[in-house]
Design a protein around this motif. Structure first.
Motif, PDB file in Angstrom:
ATOM      1  N   HIS A  40       9.323  15.227  32.014  1.00  0.00           N
ATOM      2  CA  HIS A  40       8.535  14.200  31.893  1.00  0.00           C
ATOM      3  C   HIS A  40       8.931  13.128  32.959  1.00  0.00           C
ATOM      4  CE1 HIS A  40       6.218  15.807  28.371  1.00  0.00           C
ATOM      5  NE2 HIS A  40       7.396  16.300  28.118  1.00  0.00           N
ATOM      6  N   TYR A  41       8.025  12.434  33.616  1.00  0.00           N
ATOM      7  CA  TYR A  41       8.167  11.437  34.491  1.00  0.00           C
ATOM      8  C   TYR A  41       7.832  10.130  33.993  1.00  0.00           C
ATOM      9  CZ  TYR A  41       8.970  15.584  37.499  1.00  0.00           C
ATOM     10  OH  TYR A  41       9.847  16.623  38.098  1.00  0.00           O
ATOM     11  N   PRO A  42       8.276   8.915  34.493  1.00  0.00           N
ATOM     12  CA  PRO A  42       7.884   7.699  34.006  1.00  0.00           C
ATOM     13  C   PRO A  42       6.623   7.258  34.414  1.00  0.00           C
ATOM     14  CG  PRO A  42       9.834   7.522  35.894  1.00  0.00           C
ATOM     15  CD  PRO A  42       9.552   8.822  35.475  1.00  0.00           C
ATOM     16  N   VAL A  43       5.958   7.902  35.244  1.00  0.00           N
ATOM     17  CA  VAL A  43       4.483   7.692  35.878  1.00  0.00           C
ATOM     18  C   VAL A  43       3.822   8.981  35.870  1.00  0.00           C
ATOM     19  CG1 VAL A  43       5.215   5.435  37.219  1.00  0.00           C
ATOM     20  CG2 VAL A  43       5.032   7.733  38.330  1.00  0.00           C
ATOM     21  N   ASP A  44       2.715   8.992  35.809  1.00  0.00           N
ATOM     22  CA  ASP A  44       1.833  10.114  36.017  1.00  0.00           C
ATOM     23  C   ASP A  44       1.819  10.650  37.490  1.00  0.00           C
ATOM     24  OD1 ASP A  44       0.877  10.063  33.380  1.00  0.00           O
ATOM     25  OD2 ASP A  44      -0.837   8.740  34.076  1.00  0.00           O
ATOM     26  N   VAL A  45       1.754  11.859  37.416  1.00  0.00           N
ATOM     27  CA  VAL A  45       1.818  12.508  39.155  1.00  0.00           C
ATOM     28  C   VAL A  45       0.624  13.447  39.224  1.00  0.00           C
ATOM     29  CG1 VAL A  45       3.374  13.988  40.412  1.00  0.00           C
ATOM     30  CG2 VAL A  45       4.453  12.641  39.057  1.00  0.00           C
ATOM     31  N   PHE A  46      -0.035  13.001  40.471  1.00  0.00           N
ATOM     32  CA  PHE A  46      -1.154  13.927  40.849  1.00  0.00           C
ATOM     33  C   PHE A  46      -0.825  14.357  42.246  1.00  0.00           C
ATOM     34  CE2 PHE A  46      -2.646  10.815  37.765  1.00  0.00           C
ATOM     35  CZ  PHE A  46      -3.295  11.600  37.057  1.00  0.00           C
ATOM     36  N   TYR A  47      -0.857  15.605  42.563  1.00  0.00           N
ATOM     37  CA  TYR A  47      -0.754  16.254  43.793  1.00  0.00           C
ATOM     38  C   TYR A  47      -1.890  16.030  44.771  1.00  0.00           C
ATOM     39  CZ  TYR A  47       3.735  17.900  42.137  1.00  0.00           C
ATOM     40  OH  TYR A  47       4.846  18.066  41.591  1.00  0.00           O
ATOM     41  N   ASN A  49      -4.306  17.534  45.685  1.00  0.00           N
ATOM     42  CA  ASN A  49      -5.753  18.236  45.378  1.00  0.00           C
ATOM     43  C   ASN A  49      -6.021  17.791  43.877  1.00  0.00           C
ATOM     44  OD1 ASN A  49      -3.598  19.391  43.810  1.00  0.00           O
ATOM     45  ND2 ASN A  49      -4.638  21.550  44.220  1.00  0.00           N
ATOM     46  N   GLN A  50      -5.341  16.738  43.309  1.00  0.00           N
ATOM     47  CA  GLN A  50      -5.885  16.186  42.045  1.00  0.00           C
ATOM     48  C   GLN A  50      -6.060  14.483  42.187  1.00  0.00           C
ATOM     49  OE1 GLN A  50      -1.870  17.200  40.428  1.00  0.00           O
ATOM     50  NE2 GLN A  50      -2.586  18.921  39.553  1.00  0.00           N
ATOM     51  N   GLN A  51      -6.910  14.214  41.335  1.00  0.00           N
ATOM     52  CA  GLN A  51      -7.106  12.795  41.149  1.00  0.00           C
ATOM     53  C   GLN A  51      -7.079  12.226  39.564  1.00  0.00           C
ATOM     54  OE1 GLN A  51      -7.954  10.155  43.270  1.00  0.00           O
ATOM     55  NE2 GLN A  51      -7.398  11.438  45.003  1.00  0.00           N
ATOM     56  N   PRO A  52      -6.647  11.046  39.292  1.00  0.00           N
ATOM     57  CA  PRO A  52      -6.584  10.524  38.132  1.00  0.00           C
ATOM     58  C   PRO A  52      -8.049  10.103  37.523  1.00  0.00           C
ATOM     59  CG  PRO A  52      -5.724   8.727  39.476  1.00  0.00           C
ATOM     60  CD  PRO A  52      -6.073  10.129  40.358  1.00  0.00           C
ATOM     61  N   ASP A  53      -8.411  10.401  36.247  1.00  0.00           N
ATOM     62  CA  ASP A  53      -9.880  10.361  35.732  1.00  0.00           C
ATOM     63  C   ASP A  53     -10.213   8.806  35.440  1.00  0.00           C
ATOM     64  OD1 ASP A  53      -8.128  10.002  33.730  1.00  0.00           O
ATOM     65  OD2 ASP A  53      -9.145  11.613  32.420  1.00  0.00           O
ATOM     66  N   ARG A  54      -9.331   8.007  35.974  1.00  0.00           N
ATOM     67  CA  ARG A  54      -9.658   6.599  35.726  1.00  0.00           C
ATOM     68  C   ARG A  54      -9.365   5.665  36.849  1.00  0.00           C
ATOM     69  NH1 ARG A  54      -5.293   5.515  31.037  1.00  0.00           N
ATOM     70  NH2 ARG A  54      -4.019   4.027  32.265  1.00  0.00           N
ATOM     71  N   PRO A  55     -10.240   4.706  37.081  1.00  0.00           N
ATOM     72  CA  PRO A  55     -10.125   3.995  38.163  1.00  0.00           C
ATOM     73  C   PRO A  55      -8.558   3.319  38.282  1.00  0.00           C
ATOM     74  CG  PRO A  55     -11.932   2.793  36.852  1.00  0.00           C
ATOM     75  CD  PRO A  55     -11.166   4.057  36.116  1.00  0.00           C
ATOM     76  N   PHE A  56      -8.266   3.178  39.357  1.00  0.00           N
ATOM     77  CA  PHE A  56      -6.916   2.461  39.999  1.00  0.00           C
ATOM     78  C   PHE A  56      -6.986   1.734  41.436  1.00  0.00           C
ATOM     79  CE2 PHE A  56      -7.545   6.733  42.020  1.00  0.00           C
ATOM     80  CZ  PHE A  56      -6.956   6.696  43.227  1.00  0.00           C
ATOM     81  N   ALA A 112      -1.839  11.832  45.804  1.00  0.00           N
ATOM     82  CA  ALA A 112      -1.678  12.474  46.734  1.00  0.00           C
ATOM     83  C   ALA A 112      -0.293  12.796  47.041  1.00  0.00           C
ATOM     84  CB  ALA A 112      -2.339  11.660  47.891  1.00  0.00           C
ATOM     85  N   VAL A 113       0.512  13.134  46.180  1.00  0.00           N
ATOM     86  CA  VAL A 113       1.920  13.534  46.171  1.00  0.00           C
ATOM     87  C   VAL A 113       2.154  14.662  47.176  1.00  0.00           C
ATOM     88  CG1 VAL A 113       3.893  14.317  45.169  1.00  0.00           C
ATOM     89  CG2 VAL A 113       2.655  12.501  44.143  1.00  0.00           C
ATOM     90  N   ARG A 114       2.857  14.862  48.039  1.00  0.00           N
ATOM     91  CA  ARG A 114       3.097  15.815  49.073  1.00  0.00           C
ATOM     92  C   ARG A 114       4.757  15.977  49.152  1.00  0.00           C
ATOM     93  NH1 ARG A 114       0.399  16.917  54.694  1.00  0.00           N
ATOM     94  NH2 ARG A 114       1.303  18.958  55.039  1.00  0.00           N
ATOM     95  N   TYR A 115       5.043  17.310  49.057  1.00  0.00           N
ATOM     96  CA  TYR A 115       6.206  17.857  48.919  1.00  0.00           C
ATOM     97  C   TYR A 115       6.519  18.760  50.287  1.00  0.00           C
ATOM     98  CZ  TYR A 115      10.246  20.842  47.722  1.00  0.00           C
ATOM     99  OH  TYR A 115      11.543  21.615  47.762  1.00  0.00           O
ATOM    100  N   GLN A 116       7.511  18.356  51.009  1.00  0.00           N
ATOM    101  CA  GLN A 116       7.881  19.421  52.124  1.00  0.00           C
ATOM    102  C   GLN A 116       9.529  19.711  52.255  1.00  0.00           C
ATOM    103  OE1 GLN A 116       6.715  16.642  55.325  1.00  0.00           O
ATOM    104  NE2 GLN A 116       5.077  18.001  55.720  1.00  0.00           N
ATOM    105  N   TYR A 117       9.547  20.744  52.688  1.00  0.00           N
ATOM    106  CA  TYR A 117      11.016  21.437  52.500  1.00  0.00           C
ATOM    107  C   TYR A 117      11.186  22.003  54.154  1.00  0.00           C
ATOM    108  CZ  TYR A 117      14.353  25.144  52.696  1.00  0.00           C
ATOM    109  OH  TYR A 117      15.465  25.910  53.125  1.00  0.00           O
ATOM    110  N   TYR A 118      12.452  21.801  54.862  1.00  0.00           N
ATOM    111  CA  TYR A 118      12.699  22.158  55.966  1.00  0.00           C
ATOM    112  C   TYR A 118      14.195  22.583  55.884  1.00  0.00           C
ATOM    113  CZ  TYR A 118      14.501  17.571  56.830  1.00  0.00           C
ATOM    114  OH  TYR A 118      15.326  16.198  56.535  1.00  0.00           O
TER     115      TYR A 118
END
Length: 143
Positions: A40-47, A49-56, A112-118
């Motif tokens: 559980h994180y202190p804020v909602d997380v959307f990657y 390909n996801q969007q919140p269902d309410r305006p922001f 629009a969270v994006r994770y990268q590994y190198y």
């Protein structure tokens, strides 16, 4: 009907009854401490390909990067890079830090969270980026 047949028949139904009883009791079991597999994180997380269902309202892009030296078992052996790749613990740690940054600036979510590994000859690197957003209140939406 002989006794052997009656005992075998009862054993068959007894086994089925035992399985039904165990299955129904297992459905009633609830652990004393709730078990959650997802953090559980202190804020909602959307990657991406996801969007919140309410305006922001967008606040700002946040990014967190970190590099870790290779462990001994990750060093090249016979010219091959072994035991390398994504590390779920490092990914969750990065996301936790990014969500804490978002919370500090007053965000309700990251989108629009994006994770990268190198990887390189000496380090494993991880980066995570996302847009911090603030949810709009009901009356702000209609105005």
């Amino acid at each position: 009907m002989n006794n052997k047949y009656r005992i075998a028949k009862w054993g068959q139904y007894g086994f089925v009854g035992l399985v039904v009883l165990m299955t129904s009791l297992a459905g009633c079991f609830r652990p004393a401490i709730p078990i959650s597999m997802s953090p559980h994180y202190p804020v909602d997380v959307f990657y991406e390909n996801q969007q919140p269902d309410r305006p922001f309202t967008e606040l700002e892009w946040l990014e967190y990067k970190e590099e870790f030296p290779l462990a001994d078992q990750q060093q090249p052996q016979k010219g091959r890079m072994v035991k390398r790749g994504n590390n779920i613990e490092q990914k969750e740690l990065l996301l936790a830090r990014l969500t804490m940054q978002a919370k500090k600036i007053g965000a309700d979510a990251l989108i629009a969270v994006r994770y990268q590994y190198y990887t390189s000859a000496t380090v494993n690197g991880y980066s995570m980026r996302g847009m911090a957003v603030k949810y709009q209140k009901e009356r702000e939406v209609g105005q």
